[in-house]
Write a protein that holds these residues in place. Structure first.
Motif, PDB file in Angstrom:
ATOM      1  N   MET A   1      39.402  36.091  33.000  1.00  0.00           N
ATOM      2  CA  MET A   1      41.038  36.413  32.982  1.00  0.00           C
ATOM      3  C   MET A   1      41.754  36.437  34.184  1.00  0.00           C
ATOM      4  N   GLY A   2      40.665  37.234  35.641  1.00  0.00           N
ATOM      5  CA  GLY A   2      41.448  37.232  36.719  1.00  0.00           C
ATOM      6  C   GLY A   2      42.470  38.087  36.885  1.00  0.00           C
ATOM      7  N   ILE A   3      42.007  39.514  36.171  1.00  0.00           N
ATOM      8  CA  ILE A   3      42.954  40.610  36.137  1.00  0.00           C
ATOM      9  C   ILE A   3      42.316  41.472  37.601  1.00  0.00           C
ATOM     10  N   GLY A   4      42.873  42.169  37.629  1.00  0.00           N
ATOM     11  CA  GLY A   4      42.342  43.119  39.251  1.00  0.00           C
ATOM     12  C   GLY A   4      41.129  44.049  38.480  1.00  0.00           C
ATOM     13  N   ASP A   5      40.526  44.311  40.205  1.00  0.00           N
ATOM     14  CA  ASP A   5      39.414  45.338  39.674  1.00  0.00           C
ATOM     15  C   ASP A   5      39.537  46.882  39.048  1.00  0.00           C
ATOM     16  N   ALA A   6      41.105  47.155  39.716  1.00  0.00           N
ATOM     17  CA  ALA A   6      41.536  48.822  39.623  1.00  0.00           C
ATOM     18  C   ALA A   6      41.272  48.489  37.771  1.00  0.00           C
ATOM     19  N   ALA A   7      42.020  47.693  36.877  1.00  0.00           N
ATOM     20  CA  ALA A   7      42.188  47.504  35.361  1.00  0.00           C
ATOM     21  C   ALA A   7      40.408  46.833  35.166  1.00  0.00           C
TER      22      ALA A   7
END
Length: 182
Positions: A114-120
């Protein structure tokens, strides 16, 4: 709004319908500063004060309340007035929590794609995190058309629903995490 205030002043009813509290000299409720004579919140107050709620009281929403929120969603504008939406409702907390766990599991498996950041990702890895926040009801706005415009139209319907919920002092939260799973 002034006409509404005059209408209620003429009838001698200067109380908030929600809690039967009296107005002050500004036409606002003493107990509920966002209420005006007639018991409804002003639109800009609803827009300014709507917040994403992630902690819900253990109180079920009635079927009539959910229907009223969906009626507000149906009043949203849409391209060519096609209203390309349908609504799915879950009002059983156990089913909502089960759905939340399935969403969380799917997101954890598919996160790299999905390429969503590490924080999520960190949020998803927390043992107590639940995607749907133990909400007492879940309303999913579904696009009934494959056109790109249908997605935007559904967002408009969802916003109407959330503003109507705020007007009724019901918390709501847009759950972007769930969209890829749905």
């Amino acid at each position: 709004m002034q006409d509404l205030k005059r209408k209620f002043q003429a009838k001698g009813d200067r109380q908030c319908f929600r809690k039967r509290c009296g107005d002050n000299e500004n036409g606002r409720s003493r107990a509920h500063p966002n209420c005006v004579a007639g018991g409804r919140m002003e639109l800009m107050d609803a827009i300014r004060n709507r917040r994403a709620v992630r902690e819900f009281a253990d109180v079920a929403l009635s079927r009539s309340t959910i229907q009223a929120l969906i009626e507000a969603a149906n009043l949203a504008p849409s391209a060519m007035n096609l209203q390309p939406w349908a609504f799915a409702v879950l009002s059983d907390r156990k089913r909502i929590d089960d759905c939340s766990e399935r969403i969380k599991g799917w997101l954890q498996e598919n996160w790299p794609k999905m390429g969503i950041g590490d924080a999520a990702q960190h949020l998803l890895d927390q043992p107590g995190f639940t995607v749907l926040y133990h909400a007492p009801a879940l309303v999913v706005v579904l696009a009934t058309s494959p056109t790109a415009q249908a997605n935007e139209d559904c967002c408009l319907a969802a916003e109407n629903l959330m503003l109507a919920a705020r007007d009724r002092e019901i918390g709501s939260c847009w759950i972007g995490f769930a969209r890829p799973w749905l």
